[in-house]
Design a protein around this motif. Sequence first.
Motif, mmCIF file in Angstrom:
data_model
loop_
_atom_site.group_PDB
_atom_site.id
_atom_site.type_symbol
_atom_site.label_atom_id
_atom_site.label_comp_id
_atom_site.label_asym_id
_atom_site.label_seq_id
_atom_site.Cartn_x
_atom_site.Cartn_y
_atom_site.Cartn_z
ATOM 1 N N LEU A 85 45.213 0.591 13.219
ATOM 2 C CA LEU A 85 43.517 0.710 12.459
ATOM 3 C C LEU A 85 42.394 1.898 12.990
ATOM 4 N N LEU A 87 45.061 -8.250 8.029
ATOM 5 C CA LEU A 87 45.768 -6.692 8.336
ATOM 6 C C LEU A 87 46.717 -6.493 8.294
ATOM 7 N N TYR A 116 38.359 -3.682 9.664
ATOM 8 C CA TYR A 116 38.934 -3.046 9.068
ATOM 9 C C TYR A 116 38.042 -2.377 8.373
ATOM 10 N N ARG A 166 36.518 0.016 10.453
ATOM 11 C CA ARG A 166 37.346 0.779 11.173
ATOM 12 C C ARG A 166 37.311 1.837 12.239
#
Length: 302
Positions: A71, A213, A261, A264
């Motif tokens: 990520l 995710l 996210y 991130r």
Amino acid sequence: MSVPLDNGSYDEQGIPVCPRHPQIAAYTRCQRCGRPACTQCQVPASVGFQCVDCVAAERKANPMPTQRSELGMPAAPGRPLVTFGIIGICVAVWVGELMSWSFFGNVAFIALAAQDEPWRYVTSGFAHDRSNVIHLLFNMMALYFMGQYLEPMLGRLRFAALYLVAVLGGSVGYQLLTSAPVRGGDLYASGWATPLVGASGGVFGLFVAVIVLNRHLGREIGPMLTLIAINVVLGFTMSNVAWQAHLGGAIVGGIAAGLLYAVRRRSTAIQLGLLGGLAALLFAAAYVSFAMADLSWIQIVR
């Protein structure tokens, strides 16, 4: 007396000694600065060794890059320590429940009590049915499998924050989706008077976080959707299962994962700040529901 030189020190007999340990003779010199170094101050290098001072200076000038997950967040390689910590706390709390009914009464989520004792929104996620060890074991198994996947990907702080906000979402979801007591009605028929315990809200939050995710990473989400579907069916067919907490935890876990996210690449402080803001909104929703309910006729006996 010792004679200091540019490349080291000597004792009174002219024997080279370690600058850090002048009482120790050192006949081998650092490959970088040329100073003598005793065995305690030698760090193996690709050729020969360097002294600890040179190694420290090199690390300061050229720090190792932060290891990042898929990520782009700082990774947490190795054992999922936060996951093990949560499991350990849950087991300890369950043992405490076995030893004391009052302990159970102080950590369980009871909406009518949570207005003045807000810690219940979170502590309930670490407590379990004291009469059913399967409740504890099932949740801990699910938490372990989700944790060992998510914790290295998110990092320890972000994983812990996501779990806690999902637990909070489960408690708030249960409060918002169950009936408030009605004046003149049966108080104990209200969901607000029913104790709620279990890590299920947090676990469902982790389930949906994995889906969110993995979807962004282009990974398979079918097995996780199947697992959630099975648990949803069980939630509606088995007695003493709070589907409201499952739904609340799942929704909040998905939102939290989406927020992480989205930022991130930002700092940890910004990421945790967003989750903190989400937690504040959940508390606000809970206290709005208190304000809208008529609770003036209820006297809670502590």
